[in-house]
Design a protein around this motif. Structure first.
Motif, PDB file in Angstrom:
ATOM      1  N   THR A  50      -7.329  17.302   7.776  1.00 19.39           N
ATOM      2  CA  THR A  50      -6.492  16.942   8.921  1.00 19.39           C
ATOM      3  C   THR A  50      -6.985  17.612  10.204  1.00 19.39           C
ATOM      4  O   THR A  50      -6.816  17.064  11.291  1.00 19.39           O
ATOM      5  CB  THR A  50      -5.025  17.318   8.672  1.00 19.39           C
ATOM      6  N   GLU A  56      -2.619  11.726  10.801  1.00 20.73           N
ATOM      7  CA  GLU A  56      -2.431  10.327  10.418  1.00 20.73           C
ATOM      8  C   GLU A  56      -3.297   9.927   9.235  1.00 20.73           C
ATOM      9  O   GLU A  56      -3.027   8.918   8.568  1.00 20.73           O
ATOM     10  CB  GLU A  56      -2.718   9.397  11.601  1.00 20.73           C
ATOM     11  N   SER A  59      -1.996   9.513   4.994  1.00 20.52           N
ATOM     12  CA  SER A  59      -1.582   8.313   4.260  1.00 20.52           C
ATOM     13  C   SER A  59      -2.740   7.649   3.524  1.00 20.52           C
ATOM     14  O   SER A  59      -2.530   6.833   2.627  1.00 20.52           O
ATOM     15  CB  SER A  59      -0.947   7.295   5.214  1.00 20.52           C
TER      16      SER A  59
END
Length: 437
Positions: A50, A56, A59
């Motif tokens: 990340t 984002e 996911s």
């Protein structure tokens, strides 16, 4: 019966042979360019991923909490691992760093043609060198790797772009920071989205005068040569400082293209500002290899990312690299009939009589040949000569090693060339000589 999970592959021996062939070409070509191979753990801290790609991306990951309460994920790519490893030894490592890795990566996304939840990828990166010569070396390796599979200018093209030029254009519109990054993410979709959709996305990113930005973006994308790019910025005018920065950047373009031309790769290169690459960590030249046959899918992509090592906690270190996946590449090689026969490559197959003396002589020679590096197979149970010769012919072996009663009594064997049908009585040294020729 249990089924393979969606988006994953199993590799039967013939598939594994092709996969290993692809790995072999990747590895051999990278080593010729003096890259060193590295590897890293399959499981990485979620925070490492990340930190590079933003929250984002979660996911799209196979992430979970391990038994120690740590947030971890199966690696979706090798670049964060590379940046971490180089950053940890940045004070002592010899520069430029030229490393490559072949790794299995995982993404939790909808499986589709050319995109699976698990794939293998070649990563090749140069760190510690900021000049366009490093970009040229990475691009040269990418092109050379595809050519090593038998592909040519007829099958693929290298589309070359530059985020620095885009940022200079956006800056002329007053866009900087996160707003400029948001605009670049929209521009990256220009090939796939309608003008109405692009305008709506631009406005959603908070881009002022979105219509004017898109209009200039379309003009820049239409430039297909460095001369056209230069003319585009010259026509826009602007202050002296901005013009000097554009001029300096175009000089770096010329240096990059001159390097590639000198190495004989100019025919593969297309100036194509439509390539932006949406990931925010790219900082300069970006590029993608696209197939020009079939469905025109991307074969590889990369670019310069000068701030990633520092962002992940290391020293400031410029970097450029690319990734090449195996899924789309294999599809193209299969379509162009450039994959090798997946049959095992055998030097010899043993055909042996039913007697104990023949069997012992054959097994003795099998062991000796294998020690010398020959690939030899033999029947594991007693069979008639006819069936053994049929198996030898279907095995892909170059030679049949025939141990009959008469041959063994003379301390010899018959060596048959399975391609030509020629055979002769030989002793062990002569057999080795002929098989090694």
């Amino acid at each position: 019966m249990f089924q393979t999970l969606p988006g994953f592959r199993e590799f039967y021996p013939e598939d594994c042979a092709i996969r290993n062939y692809i790995f072999g070409v990747w590895r051999e070509t990278a080593l010729r360019f003096a890259f060193q191979e590295f590897d890293g753990p399959l499981l990485e801290p979620l925070e490492l991923i990340t930190a590079k790609s933003g929250d984002e991306i979660v996911s799209q990951l196979f992430n979970f909490e391990d038994k120690g309460g740590r947030a971890v994920t199966l690696r979706p790519e090798l670049t964060p691992t590379l940046a971490r490893l180089v950053g940890a030894k940045a004070g002592s490592i010899k520069r430029p760093v030229k490393w490559f890795g072949i790794a299995e990566n995982f993404r939790y996304e909808k499986p589709q043609k050319g995109r699976l939840r698990s794939h293998y990828q070649l990563n090749a990166d140069i760190l510690g060198e900021s000049s366009p010569a490093a970009d040229a070396e990475a691009i040269a390796l990418l092109i050379s790797t595809l050519c090593a599979f038998g592909l040519s200018e007829k099958e693929f093209v290298l589309r070359l772009s530059d985020r620095d030029l885009w940022l200079l254009l956006l800056e002329q519109h007053g866009l900087t920071g996160d707003v400029a990054t948001g605009a670049l993410n929209v521009i990256d979709k220009m090939e796939r989205e309608s003008p109405e959709s692009l305008l709506k996305m631009m406005q959603g990113k908070g881009v002022p005068a979105a219509e004017a930005v898109l209009a200039d973006a379309q003009k820049l994308v239409a430039c297909t040569s460095l001369e056209a790019v230069e003319a585009f910025f010259a026509d826009r005018g602007g202050d002296v400082k901005s013009g000097d920065r554009v001029s300096a950047r175009l000089d770096q373009w010329r240096e990059l293209l001159a390097h590639l031309d000198a190495m004989g790769f100019a025919g593969f290169i297309r100036v194509d500002l439509g390539i932006v690459r949406g990931l925010a960590y790219y900082t300069g030249f970006v590029f993608e290899a696209f197939q020009t046959v079939g469905k025109g899918r991307a074969l590889a992509g990369g670019g310069r990312y000068d701030h990633l090592v520092e962002k992940l906690g290391g020293q400031p270190m410029p970097a450029v690299g690319f990734g090449m996946g195996d899924v789309t590449l294999r599809d193209l090689l299969e379509d162009r009939k450039l994959l090798p026969d997946p049959k095992p490559e055998l030097d010899g197959y043993v055909v042996v009589g039913s007697g104990e003396a023949e069997r012992r002589a054959a097994l003795r020679d099998v062991a000796a040949l294998r020690k010398q590096g020959f690939k030899i197979d033999h029947p594991l149970k007693q069979q008639g000569f006819g069936k053994q010769f049929k198996t030898a012919g279907a095995s892909g072996a170059r030679f049949a090693l025939i141990y009959g009663e008469e041959e063994v009594a003379q301390h010899k064997l018959k060596l048959r060339n399975l391609a030509s049908g020629e055979e002769g009585l030989v002793d062990f040294p002569e057999m080795v000589k002929q098989m090694g020729a």
